[in-house]
Design an enzyme around this catalytic site. Structure first.
Site, PDB file in Angstrom:
ATOM      1  CG  HIS A  68      -2.002  -1.061   1.117  1.00  0.00           C
ATOM      2  ND1 HIS A  68      -2.994  -1.207   2.066  1.00  0.00           N
ATOM      3  CD2 HIS A  68      -2.237  -2.021   0.179  1.00  0.00           C
ATOM      4  CE1 HIS A  68      -3.796  -2.204   1.714  1.00  0.00           C
ATOM      5  NE2 HIS A  68      -3.357  -2.705   0.581  1.00  0.00           N
ATOM      6  CD  GLU A  70      -1.457   3.845   3.844  1.00  0.00           C
ATOM      7  OE1 GLU A  70      -2.559   3.921   4.397  1.00  0.00           O
ATOM      8  OE2 GLU A  70      -1.267   3.201   2.774  1.00  0.00           O
ATOM      9  CB  CYS A  93      -6.126  -1.067   5.527  1.00  0.00           C
ATOM     10  SG  CYS A  93      -4.445  -1.699   5.338  1.00  0.00           S
ATOM     11  CB  CYS A 102      -1.487   0.808   6.315  1.00  0.00           C
ATOM     12  SG  CYS A 102      -1.238   0.139   4.651  1.00  0.00           S
ATOM     13  NE  ARG A 207     -13.298   6.686 -24.782  1.00  0.00           N
ATOM     14  CZ  ARG A 207     -13.257   6.598 -26.109  1.00  0.00           C
ATOM     15  NH1 ARG A 207     -12.126   6.206 -26.694  1.00  0.00           N
ATOM     16  NH2 ARG A 207     -14.307   6.908 -26.831  1.00  0.00           N
ATOM     17  CB  THR A 219     -22.873   3.318 -30.606  1.00  0.00           C
ATOM     18  OG1 THR A 219     -23.953   3.993 -29.963  1.00  0.00           O
ATOM     19  CG2 THR A 219     -21.645   4.219 -30.616  1.00  0.00           C
ATOM     20  CG  ASP A 223     -20.866   6.758 -34.332  1.00  0.00           C
ATOM     21  OD1 ASP A 223     -21.511   7.172 -35.312  1.00  0.00           O
ATOM     22  OD2 ASP A 223     -21.106   7.084 -33.155  1.00  0.00           O
ATOM     23  CD  GLU A 318     -16.987   7.301 -24.482  1.00  0.00           C
ATOM     24  OE1 GLU A 318     -17.006   7.748 -25.655  1.00  0.00           O
ATOM     25  OE2 GLU A 318     -15.947   7.119 -23.837  1.00  0.00           O
TER      26      GLU A 318
END
Length: 386
Positions: A68, A70, A93, A102, A207, A219, A223, A318
């Protein structure tokens, strides 16, 4: 604004302390941003250790490296951690998972004060890490730049409580609410770019922050988009491109198929077919899923459950009017992010949604801003931290 606990951290000059806390927390948040794309399904976290006004250790979390933020910062600091203040973007945590707690690492290193931006939404922690530190005599303050820290981990906050991804519906549209010119005005396979370069760059950043991108077959057929993360920033997992295609009409020569590297997942409702086998031979994953009630369309809620099973903690939609309408209709959307271009497309243009019951959502964290020539509107329909 910092929420200082005078009983845990006595100070003569709160204003000066808050200023210093925000300065170092800003740095921790910058580190946390480096964790985006590398930490999921864990939270993105940054940590900086400060002693005598100087950084002695810093780090951010990467899922593959286990440690982590830390622990990374403590390893860099070594003995200099004793007597230091730890600025961390998420509550440390206090339980053993893939790594040890941590809280124990911080206390063992002799850190005397911990400043956390926000509590951990994980029910196994959620304030218990703070209590553990305070019980051991460590000064703890919570709430410094909390909203910014929370927004970085909306996906984790939603997933850890519901096992569903946090869903953002993104759209670029005209001032009169249209996402594309009238059908027939633009050649098939030519995506319409209403918004400016600044908005398009912001979308790429969105994204990069997402685990999955969801769109509808209409779509893709209209497209022929790539739907990739083009930021060039490192990711632990490729952005999963998800297509809802009930009748499996996806063309074998579509861009999304030609660029598939086990990162395209198509959900359909029909039995195994030759089209499915052909798509799978090209690196596309196809899964059959139940249809929505009263029709043949893919059940979006089941799709989200499936993505949750795959540890996709955040997803972005999207899509066109049909999927946008369905997503809002079944209350699958947590956040709207809309980019309004300074144009009008008229009544014949393609609307953001086909129809919906008249309603007034209960917005949370509603904001607007300028993005080049465009206006950016974002607001939460559901706050995952509430």
């Amino acid at each position: 604004m910092s929420v200082l606990d005078p009983t845990a951290s006595p100070t003569k000059n709160y204003a000066a302390q808050i200023q210093q806390d925000e300065r170092w927390m800003n740095h921790a948040l910058e580190l946390a941003c480096k964790s985006v794309g590398l930490a999921s399904p864990n939270p993105t976290v940054g940590c900086v250790l400060v002693k005598n006004g100087a950084i002695v250790g810093q780090g951010f979390h990467e899922y593959e490296r286990r440690d982590h933020a830390e622990v990374v910062a403590l390893a860099m600091a070594g003995d200099a951690a004793r007597g230091a203040t730890a600025y961390v973007t998420l509550e440390p945590c206090c339980h053993t998972g893939r790594t040890g707690p941590c809280t124990e690492a911080l206390m063992g290193a002799g850190v005397t004060r911990v400043v956390a931006a926000t509590v951990d939404p994980n029910p196994e922690v959620n304030g218990q890490g703070i209590e553990r530190l305070r019980a051991a005599g460590t000064a703890v303050d919570v709430g410094v730049l909390a909203r910014r820290a929370q927004e970085l981990n909306d996906g984790f906050a939603c997933y850890i409580r519901t096992r569903l991804p946090f869903v953002t519906l993104k759209a670029g549209l005209s001032l009169d609410g249209r996402i594309a010119p009238a059908p027939g005005r633009v050649p098939i396979g030519s995506p319409v770019m209403l918004t400016g370069e600044e908005s398009q760059l912001a979308v790429q950043g969105m994204r990069h922050s997402a685990d999955a991108l969801i769109t509808g077959i209409n779509t893709v057929l209209t497209d022929d988009p790539l739907l990739t993360d083009r930021t060039g920033l490192p990711r632990r997992r490729r952005l999963l491109r998800v297509v809802l295609d009930s009748a499996l009409r996806l063309r074998l020569d579509a861009k999304i198929v030609r660029t598939a590297q086990e990162d395209v997942l198509v959900f359909c409702t029909i039995p195994v077919s030759e089209r499915q086998r052909a798509l799978e031979a090209l690196g596309v994953r196809v899964e059959r899923i139940e249809a929505a009630a009263g029709g043949a369309r893919v059940a979006l809620k089941r799709v989200l459950e499936r993505l949750g099973e795959m540890e996709m903690i955040s997803a972005m939609i999207e899509a066109g009017s049909q999927l946008n309408t369905s997503a809002l209709g079944v209350q699958a959307v947590d956040k709207l992010s809309l980019f309004y271009a300074p144009v009008f497309l008229g009544a014949a243009g393609v609307p953001l949604i086909n129809s919906t019951e008249s309603s007034k959502p209960q917005w949370a964290h509603l904001t607007m801003g300028q993005m080049g020539q465009d206006t950016w509107f974002k607001g939460y329909l559901r706050d995952p931290w509430a």
